[in-house]
Design an enzyme around this catalytic site. Sequence first.
Site, PDB file in Angstrom:
ATOM      1  N   LYS A  14       0.837  -1.209   0.000  1.00  0.00           N
ATOM      2  CA  LYS A  14       0.000   0.000   0.000  1.00  0.00           C
ATOM      3  C   LYS A  14       0.871   1.258   0.000  1.00  0.00           C
ATOM      4  CE  LYS A  14      -2.045  -1.250   3.858  1.00  0.00           C
ATOM      5  NZ  LYS A  14      -1.398  -2.539   4.128  1.00  0.00           N
ATOM      6  N   ARG A 123      11.849  -5.262   4.681  1.00  0.00           N
ATOM      7  CA  ARG A 123      11.544  -3.851   4.369  1.00  0.00           C
ATOM      8  C   ARG A 123      12.482  -2.884   5.089  1.00  0.00           C
ATOM      9  NH1 ARG A 123       5.632  -1.885   5.286  1.00  0.00           N
ATOM     10  NH2 ARG A 123       5.889  -3.044   7.225  1.00  0.00           N
ATOM     11  N   ARG A 157      11.266  -0.862  10.868  1.00  0.00           N
ATOM     12  CA  ARG A 157      10.198  -0.674  11.850  1.00  0.00           C
ATOM     13  C   ARG A 157      10.257  -1.702  12.971  1.00  0.00           C
ATOM     14  NH1 ARG A 157       4.869   0.048   8.218  1.00  0.00           N
ATOM     15  NH2 ARG A 157       4.036  -1.269   9.889  1.00  0.00           N
ATOM     16  N   ARG A 168      -0.567  -9.159  13.025  1.00  0.00           N
ATOM     17  CA  ARG A 168      -1.130  -8.144  12.110  1.00  0.00           C
ATOM     18  C   ARG A 168      -2.002  -8.816  11.045  1.00  0.00           C
ATOM     19  NH1 ARG A 168       4.437  -5.291  10.918  1.00  0.00           N
ATOM     20  NH2 ARG A 168       3.355  -4.213   9.235  1.00  0.00           N
TER      21      ARG A 168
END
Length: 211
Positions: A14, A123, A157, A168
Amino acid sequence: MSSIVLFGPPGAGKGTQAQRITESTGLPQISTGDMLRAAVAAKTATGLEAKSFMDSGKLVPDEIIIALIEQRIKNPDAAKGVMYDGFPRTIPQAEALSKIDEISHVIAIEVPDERIVERICGRYTCAGCSAVYHDLFNPTSEEGVCDTCQSTKFNRRADDNADTVLSRLKAYHEQTSPLANWYGERGVFFGVDGDRDIPQITSDILKILVK
Ligand code: AP5
């Protein structure tokens, strides 16, 4: 005002697509995840309340999220519509949004669960401009230098670990995926195959947005 929503599981892409769509459409990106991380870093009351939910991979309570959005869309840059990234994530959030903004397209980036962990665990994000990269699938062109702003500082993160990703995903399937039907009934829901190269997905999304 008419806005769009980028919808999908954690790590679907996203944020990656939001940056590209902003470049093409000019719609400002509103990421509730980014807003919450900024609040946590600034140690605001919202950040202190949200942190434990985020660290454990649970959704932050609706009233906190809705208050953030109500405040954010008063900003003049939102006057001609925005692109929501990671919001709404529950039916009460969607109902609250329907009272303050008109949604023309909800674009679902569809990625199977088995791809999600590898995407999230690789990531990293530019500390200067927030551009999103991946160790294997989307590295910087020059090692250690951001393609967009040339910064040499990057962040990973706190919630990007295999255990939290599973929480999640559970929250996504239980609380967020019912929104697909909710928006489908309203005729604004469009799916794209997110298990392909990043530019192909962007191209499909831009075609949907002109429909
Ligand atoms: P948030 O920050 O929104 O996290 P998320 O939904 O879990 O989504 P991500 O940001 O992890 O993934 P993404 O889909 O943006 O993927 P990305 O483009 O980075 O939320 C974090 C937390 O905040 C939540 O858990 C919750 O606690 C709270 N929260 C936020 N909003 C909330 C709300 N509305 N209500 C309640 N709580 C809320 O891509 C991932 C990786 O894959 C990157 O490395 C990228 O380079 C790579 N990649 C992207 N596309 C591709 C591709 N096509 N092929 C290969 N790799 C790709």
